[in-house]
Every structure is written in C-alpha cells, then in structure tokens.
Design a protein around this motif. Structure first.
Motif, PDB file in Angstrom:
ATOM      1  N   ARG A  78      19.785  30.545 -19.786  1.00 55.21           N
ATOM      2  CA  ARG A  78      18.093  29.712 -19.126  1.00 55.21           C
ATOM      3  C   ARG A  78      17.189  28.930 -19.858  1.00 55.21           C
ATOM      4  NH1 ARG A  78      18.031  32.217 -14.169  1.00 55.21           N
ATOM      5  NH2 ARG A  78      18.023  33.852 -14.223  1.00 55.21           N
ATOM      6  N   VAL A  79      17.211  27.025 -18.988  1.00 49.85           N
ATOM      7  CA  VAL A  79      17.603  26.005 -20.270  1.00 49.85           C
ATOM      8  C   VAL A  79      16.034  25.748 -18.934  1.00 49.85           C
ATOM      9  CG1 VAL A  79      19.714  25.860 -21.160  1.00 49.85           C
ATOM     10  CG2 VAL A  79      18.602  24.673 -19.199  1.00 49.85           C
ATOM     11  N   PRO A  80      15.203  25.048 -20.199  1.00 45.51           N
ATOM     12  CA  PRO A  80      14.242  24.379 -18.977  1.00 45.51           C
ATOM     13  C   PRO A  80      14.328  23.392 -18.376  1.00 45.51           C
ATOM     14  CG  PRO A  80      13.643  24.076 -21.426  1.00 45.51           C
ATOM     15  CD  PRO A  80      14.817  24.640 -21.427  1.00 45.51           C
ATOM     16  N   ARG A  81      13.885  22.933 -17.157  1.00 48.70           N
ATOM     17  CA  ARG A  81      14.330  22.175 -15.774  1.00 48.70           C
ATOM     18  C   ARG A  81      14.726  20.702 -16.342  1.00 48.70           C
ATOM     19  NH1 ARG A  81      11.761  23.268 -10.574  1.00 48.70           N
ATOM     20  NH2 ARG A  81      11.542  25.198 -10.740  1.00 48.70           N
ATOM     21  N   SER A  82      13.719  19.886 -17.761  1.00 52.54           N
ATOM     22  CA  SER A  82      14.174  18.737 -18.813  1.00 52.54           C
ATOM     23  C   SER A  82      15.256  18.807 -19.095  1.00 52.54           C
ATOM     24  CB  SER A  82      13.039  18.828 -19.634  1.00 52.54           C
ATOM     25  OG  SER A  82      12.909  19.093 -20.130  1.00 52.54           O
ATOM     26  N   LEU A  83      15.738  19.661 -19.819  1.00 51.37           N
ATOM     27  CA  LEU A  83      17.084  20.408 -20.275  1.00 51.37           C
ATOM     28  C   LEU A  83      18.452  19.744 -19.368  1.00 51.37           C
ATOM     29  CD1 LEU A  83      18.902  20.339 -22.903  1.00 51.37           C
ATOM     30  CD2 LEU A  83      18.451  22.783 -23.017  1.00 51.37           C
ATOM     31  N   HIS A  84      18.114  21.037 -18.220  1.00 64.22           N
ATOM     32  CA  HIS A  84      18.969  20.782 -17.158  1.00 64.22           C
ATOM     33  C   HIS A  84      18.872  19.592 -16.648  1.00 64.22           C
ATOM     34  CE1 HIS A  84      20.624  23.209 -13.316  1.00 64.22           C
ATOM     35  NE2 HIS A  84      21.299  22.323 -13.555  1.00 64.22           N
ATOM     36  N   ALA A  85      18.079  18.739 -16.605  1.00 61.73           N
ATOM     37  CA  ALA A  85      17.992  17.357 -15.878  1.00 61.73           C
ATOM     38  C   ALA A  85      18.906  16.633 -16.800  1.00 61.73           C
ATOM     39  CB  ALA A  85      16.849  16.953 -15.743  1.00 61.73           C
ATOM     40  N   ARG A  86      18.220  16.783 -18.044  1.00 59.89           N
ATOM     41  CA  ARG A  86      19.036  15.300 -19.228  1.00 59.89           C
ATOM     42  C   ARG A  86      20.699  15.706 -19.452  1.00 59.89           C
ATOM     43  NH1 ARG A  86      18.031  15.952 -25.452  1.00 59.89           N
ATOM     44  NH2 ARG A  86      17.213  17.691 -24.440  1.00 59.89           N
ATOM     45  N   LEU A  87      21.157  16.851 -19.602  1.00 66.07           N
ATOM     46  CA  LEU A  87      22.582  17.134 -19.136  1.00 66.07           C
ATOM     47  C   LEU A  87      23.366  17.340 -18.081  1.00 66.07           C
ATOM     48  CD1 LEU A  87      22.780  21.206 -20.616  1.00 66.07           C
ATOM     49  CD2 LEU A  87      22.627  18.499 -22.355  1.00 66.07           C
ATOM     50  N   ALA A  88      22.397  17.513 -16.340  1.00 67.03           N
ATOM     51  CA  ALA A  88      23.041  17.149 -15.480  1.00 67.03           C
ATOM     52  C   ALA A  88      23.545  15.645 -15.730  1.00 67.03           C
ATOM     53  CB  ALA A  88      22.637  17.243 -14.700  1.00 67.03           C
TER      54      ALA A  88
END
Length: 109
Positions: A78-88
C-alpha cells in the motif's frame, strides 16, 4: 559446517566478494570469488561464535531461510495515491506495465 545463512555480494570498493552472516552482527569475510568469500565467512562465523561464548554472550540461533519455491512472487504494497500516480506515469513513459516498472526499480535497489 555452521547453519548461518550468508549474503554474498560484489564490492567495487574492495574489488572482491563480501560474505556477511546477518544473524551475527559484524561477522563478514571477503574473497576474490564467491566461493572464497563463503569459505572465509564459514571460518569467521566459527570464530564469532567461539568469541561470543568465551565472553559469556548469547549466540543467536540461525534464522531459517525458506527455499525459493516457497515464494509466490506476489505481495501487496500500500502506497500513497501520489506515489502510485507517479510510478504509473513513469511506467507509461517507459512503455512498460506498472508491475514491470516497479519490479525493475526494486531489483536495482
């Protein structure tokens, strides 16, 4: 032969292989090859255990290392949404899936 697992890696600084026994703080050895480093580490482990016993210190039991087939290759993070978006976004920019991108990042350390 002892049952302490070893971690062996190449050291650019030493220009050789380093073998560490993570269960025994500070216990490591080096060698020109992985086999030499492992053999030297076996001796270092024996010396570490002997010194600890002579000093009356507790000797930790070796941890169990499961064989590779015991791992599925999947885990949930589980990661913060902001990190998920950056990785995607980074994965898309490189033309790979998010899974492939994150696996590559993890493999590089």
């Amino acid at each position: 032969m002892n049952r302490y697992p070893l971690e062996i890696f190449w050291s650019s600084e030493c220009q050789g292989f380093i073998a560490q026994a993570p269960d025994l703080p500070g216990c490591s050895a080096s060698g020109a090859t992985e086999a030499e480093a492992a053999a030297a580490a076996q001796q270092a482990v024996a010396a570490w255990v002997e010194a600890a016993r002579a000093a009356g210190r507790a000797v930790p039991a070796p941890r169990e290392v499961l064989p590779l087939h015991c791992y599925s290759g999947k885990f949930l993070v589980r990661v913060p949404r902001s990190l998920h978006a950056r990785l995607a976004r980074q994965a898309a920019a490189q033309g790979v899936s998010l899974n492939q991108y994150v696996a590559g990042v993890l493999a590089r350390g």
